[in-house]
Motif scaffolding. Structure first.
Motif, PDB file in Angstrom:
ATOM      1  N   MET A 183      43.514   0.482 100.132  1.00 45.82           N
ATOM      2  CA  MET A 183      44.637   1.367  99.820  1.00 45.82           C
ATOM      3  C   MET A 183      45.441   1.706 101.076  1.00 45.82           C
ATOM      4  O   MET A 183      46.646   1.948 100.999  1.00 45.82           O
ATOM      5  CB  MET A 183      44.121   2.648  99.165  1.00 45.82           C
ATOM      6  CG  MET A 183      43.537   2.416  97.775  1.00 45.82           C
ATOM      7  SD  MET A 183      44.696   1.620  96.622  1.00 45.82           S
ATOM      8  CE  MET A 183      44.177  -0.114  96.707  1.00 45.82           C
ATOM      9  N   LEU A 184      44.814   1.723 102.225  1.00 45.96           N
ATOM     10  CA  LEU A 184      45.543   1.908 103.476  1.00 45.96           C
ATOM     11  C   LEU A 184      46.359   0.662 103.795  1.00 45.96           C
ATOM     12  O   LEU A 184      47.465   0.752 104.348  1.00 45.96           O
ATOM     13  CB  LEU A 184      44.560   2.206 104.617  1.00 45.96           C
ATOM     14  CG  LEU A 184      45.174   2.389 106.009  1.00 45.96           C
ATOM     15  CD1 LEU A 184      46.113   3.587 106.023  1.00 45.96           C
ATOM     16  CD2 LEU A 184      44.090   2.553 107.061  1.00 45.96           C
ATOM     17  N   ALA A 185      45.823  -0.488 103.412  1.00 47.55           N
ATOM     18  CA  ALA A 185      46.527  -1.746 103.686  1.00 47.55           C
ATOM     19  C   ALA A 185      47.802  -1.889 102.872  1.00 47.55           C
ATOM     20  O   ALA A 185      48.750  -2.559 103.308  1.00 47.55           O
ATOM     21  CB  ALA A 185      45.599  -2.926 103.391  1.00 47.55           C
ATOM     22  N   LEU A 186      47.864  -1.241 101.706  1.00 46.54           N
ATOM     23  CA  LEU A 186      49.025  -1.391 100.827  1.00 46.54           C
ATOM     24  C   LEU A 186      50.328  -0.923 101.485  1.00 46.54           C
ATOM     25  O   LEU A 186      51.295  -1.695 101.554  1.00 46.54           O
ATOM     26  CB  LEU A 186      48.771  -0.665  99.503  1.00 46.54           C
ATOM     27  CG  LEU A 186      49.840  -0.803  98.436  1.00 46.54           C
ATOM     28  CD1 LEU A 186      50.049  -2.263  98.059  1.00 46.54           C
ATOM     29  CD2 LEU A 186      49.449   0.008  97.197  1.00 46.54           C
ATOM     30  N   PRO A 187      50.406   0.320 101.983  1.00 45.29           N
ATOM     31  CA  PRO A 187      51.655   0.724 102.654  1.00 45.29           C
ATOM     32  C   PRO A 187      51.931  -0.071 103.934  1.00 45.29           C
ATOM     33  O   PRO A 187      53.091  -0.300 104.287  1.00 45.29           O
ATOM     34  CB  PRO A 187      51.445   2.209 102.944  1.00 45.29           C
ATOM     35  CG  PRO A 187      49.975   2.427 102.898  1.00 45.29           C
ATOM     36  CD  PRO A 187      49.449   1.445 101.904  1.00 45.29           C
ATOM     37  N   LEU A 188      50.872  -0.484 104.635  1.00 50.52           N
ATOM     38  CA  LEU A 188      51.077  -1.292 105.840  1.00 50.52           C
ATOM     39  C   LEU A 188      51.720  -2.639 105.494  1.00 50.52           C
ATOM     40  O   LEU A 188      52.640  -3.105 106.181  1.00 50.52           O
ATOM     41  CB  LEU A 188      49.746  -1.507 106.561  1.00 50.52           C
ATOM     42  CG  LEU A 188      49.108  -0.275 107.210  1.00 50.52           C
ATOM     43  CD1 LEU A 188      47.747  -0.638 107.794  1.00 50.52           C
ATOM     44  CD2 LEU A 188      50.017   0.299 108.287  1.00 50.52           C
ATOM     45  N   GLY A 229      48.286 -12.914 102.953  1.00 55.86           N
ATOM     46  CA  GLY A 229      48.136 -11.718 103.780  1.00 55.86           C
ATOM     47  C   GLY A 229      47.506 -10.576 103.010  1.00 55.86           C
ATOM     48  O   GLY A 229      46.657  -9.840 103.531  1.00 55.86           O
ATOM     49  N   ALA A 230      47.889 -10.422 101.732  1.00 60.20           N
ATOM     50  CA  ALA A 230      47.314  -9.367 100.903  1.00 60.20           C
ATOM     51  C   ALA A 230      45.824  -9.600 100.678  1.00 60.20           C
ATOM     52  O   ALA A 230      45.016  -8.667 100.749  1.00 60.20           O
ATOM     53  CB  ALA A 230      48.052  -9.306  99.566  1.00 60.20           C
ATOM     54  N   VAL A 231      45.443 -10.843 100.417  1.00 60.25           N
ATOM     55  CA  VAL A 231      44.020 -11.160 100.220  1.00 60.25           C
ATOM     56  C   VAL A 231      43.228 -10.852 101.485  1.00 60.25           C
ATOM     57  O   VAL A 231      42.118 -10.295 101.427  1.00 60.25           O
ATOM     58  CB  VAL A 231      43.858 -12.641  99.818  1.00 60.25           C
ATOM     59  CG1 VAL A 231      42.385 -13.033  99.813  1.00 60.25           C
ATOM     60  CG2 VAL A 231      44.472 -12.891  98.449  1.00 60.25           C
ATOM     61  N   TYR A 232      43.777 -11.196 102.631  1.00 58.04           N
ATOM     62  CA  TYR A 232      43.112 -10.936 103.913  1.00 58.04           C
ATOM     63  C   TYR A 232      42.879  -9.439 104.125  1.00 58.04           C
ATOM     64  O   TYR A 232      41.867  -9.020 104.704  1.00 58.04           O
ATOM     65  CB  TYR A 232      43.949 -11.503 105.049  1.00 58.04           C
ATOM     66  CG  TYR A 232      43.363 -11.282 106.429  1.00 58.04           C
ATOM     67  CD1 TYR A 232      42.311 -12.069 106.894  1.00 58.04           C
ATOM     68  CD2 TYR A 232      43.848 -10.266 107.256  1.00 58.04           C
ATOM     69  CE1 TYR A 232      41.761 -11.858 108.151  1.00 58.04           C
ATOM     70  CE2 TYR A 232      43.304 -10.046 108.515  1.00 58.04           C
ATOM     71  CZ  TYR A 232      42.263 -10.845 108.955  1.00 58.04           C
ATOM     72  OH  TYR A 232      41.720 -10.621 110.199  1.00 58.04           O
ATOM     73  N   MET A 239      49.515  -8.871  94.133  1.00 59.07           N
ATOM     74  CA  MET A 239      50.185  -7.706  94.691  1.00 59.07           C
ATOM     75  C   MET A 239      51.004  -8.095  95.921  1.00 59.07           C
ATOM     76  O   MET A 239      52.132  -7.614  96.111  1.00 59.07           O
ATOM     77  CB  MET A 239      49.162  -6.625  95.054  1.00 59.07           C
ATOM     78  CG  MET A 239      49.778  -5.298  95.464  1.00 59.07           C
ATOM     79  SD  MET A 239      48.555  -3.972  95.614  1.00 59.07           S
ATOM     80  CE  MET A 239      48.113  -3.723  93.898  1.00 59.07           C
ATOM     81  N   GLY A 240      50.459  -8.966  96.761  1.00 58.21           N
ATOM     82  CA  GLY A 240      51.209  -9.430  97.926  1.00 58.21           C
ATOM     83  C   GLY A 240      52.468 -10.171  97.525  1.00 58.21           C
ATOM     84  O   GLY A 240      53.539  -9.978  98.129  1.00 58.21           O
ATOM     85  N   ALA A 241      52.374 -11.018  96.493  1.00 55.99           N
ATOM     86  CA  ALA A 241      53.546 -11.755  96.026  1.00 55.99           C
ATOM     87  C   ALA A 241      54.597 -10.808  95.455  1.00 55.99           C
ATOM     88  O   ALA A 241      55.806 -11.000  95.659  1.00 55.99           O
ATOM     89  CB  ALA A 241      53.122 -12.778  94.970  1.00 55.99           C
TER      90      ALA A 241
END
Length: 388
Positions: A183-188, A229-232, A239-241
């Motif tokens: 969840m922290l990665a989402l806004p980043l 990048g999202a998977v990583y 979601m990344g797409a």
């Protein structure tokens, strides 16, 4: 079982799909039905003409990624943020209600507590593919109904990430810590996408906009790069797409990209629906038919009703609430992944896994019938409802 080359497998899939699609159109049936039936007929449990369904499933996943990317291109960030705020409570309460429903059906048919919980988790979500593929891209995506459907699906995606993290928690690290990191990665990731598009991607596209092949390549690279990048970072590729698409949505070139990528998306989605039919073990139907039918009936009957009641509480009109409920009245491709992971981890047995898979296939097909006969969609069987 004979092993065939990928080229021969593609020949069987697309030639067979062309024949069945012609029959489906003549008989006014949705094309999705033709693809799933073809998969069941040609797959390992049918005629065994196409054996490597895992490869096809991996390839078809690219279609889902492109679907979300194209969806993002049609979503203005300001509208999206507003809709996510409005839909959060509906998404959370509906997910809990659907989990309780699935758990109750699992217990009723004698599954263990763990199996019933996994079945409940599997029916929480609605299909991103069905929900979005049946939305007219030139109509509802720019209207309130389409935005609300998309908002609910994205919020369910967040819940699905939590469930998948819990299923993959055998590594010894805290699932809660994994989820917090995601969840922290989402806004980043969103911040990176906004900055990269503004200072790198748009200047490149504006400078070389006469070269259509270059625009096509950059769009695909940006979509798949953000997905990886999202998977990583612990998120989903979808979601990344989607973030990649939204970050380009305000650009004048977004509609050109959307138009040029649609044939590529459809190519991969045909493979997805084929792999859904091909991966189902037809020999276990007698053992799982009754619970699968009961669970499918509960999903088809209760999902539209629950969404309608919850959407009315946030002042949505009754007609809009019903339409959204029916468009989301199935379980998800995430449900299939939950079934595979839970079975591989020894949490559920063969019967519970195939109940989930059968419910996914049945709810995909039956909810598609409901939508294409009642609401505007690109694959509606009646001209008055067909909207691309």
């Amino acid at each position: 079982m004979m092993e065939h080359s990928v080229v021969f497998s593609f020949f069987l899939i697309f030639s067979g799909a062309a024949v069945l699609a012609s029959i489906a159109l003549y008989t006014r049936q949705p094309l999705l039905v033709a693809y799933v039936v073809l998969g069941a007929a040609l797959g390992p449990w049918g005629l065994q003409a196409v054996s490597d369904t895992n490869l096809l499933s991996d390839i078809s996943h690219v279609g889902i990624i492109f679907l979300l990317f194209l969806l993002g291109l049609d979503m203005q960030p300001s509208h999206l943020i507003h809709m996510l705020r409005k839909a959060t409570l509906v998404a959370v309460i509906s997910s809990l209600a659907f989990m309780a429903m699935g758990y109750a059906v699992g217990v009723l048919f004698g599954f263990s507590q763990t199996e019933a919980l996994v079945i409940g988790a599997a029916v929480m979500f609605s299909s991103t593919i069905i929900g979005i593929k049946l939305l007219p891209t030139t109509v509802l995506h720019h209207r309130h109904t389409g935005e609300l459907v998309v908002g609910l699906l994205l919020l369910q995606d967040v819940v699905a990430i939590l469930v998948l993290l819990l299923l993959n928690s055998g590594s010894g690290e805290s699932p809660a810590l994994n989820f917090a990191r995601s969840m922290l990665a989402l806004p980043l990731l969103a911040g990176f996408a906004w900055g990269f598009v503004r200072w790198v991607l748009l200047p490149l596209l504006q400078r070389f906009d006469r070269f259509h092949e270059y625009i096509f390549l950059v769009a695909i690279g940006w979509c798949l790069g953000m997905a990886e990048g999202a998977v990583y970072l612990g998120l989903s590729a979808e979601m990344g797409a989607f973030i990649a698409g939204v970050s380009l949505a305000t650009s004048p070139i977004s509609q050109y990209i959307a138009t040029s990528l649609k044939p590529l998306r459809d190519f991969f989605l045909i493979l997805f629906f084929f792999s859904v039919g091909a991966s189902f073990n037809l020999t276990v139907i007698d053992d799982i038919l009754l619970p699968a039918l009961a669970l499918t009936a509960a999903v088809l009957a209760l999902k539209p009703l629950v969404f309608r009641l919850l959407l009315k509480t946030i002042s949505e009109p009754s007609e809009t609430s019903w339409e959204i409920g029916f468009r989301l009245g199935q379980i998800s491709e995430f449900s299939l992944l939950i079934a595979y992971l839970a079975f591989a981890g020894g949490m559920i047995g063969t019967e519970a896994s195939h109940v989930i898979q059968a419910t996914a296939i049945l709810s995909f097909l039956l909810s598609t019938y409901v939508v294409i006969f009642r609401y505007p969609s690109p694959i509606a069987v009646f001209d008055r409802l067909r909207r691309d």
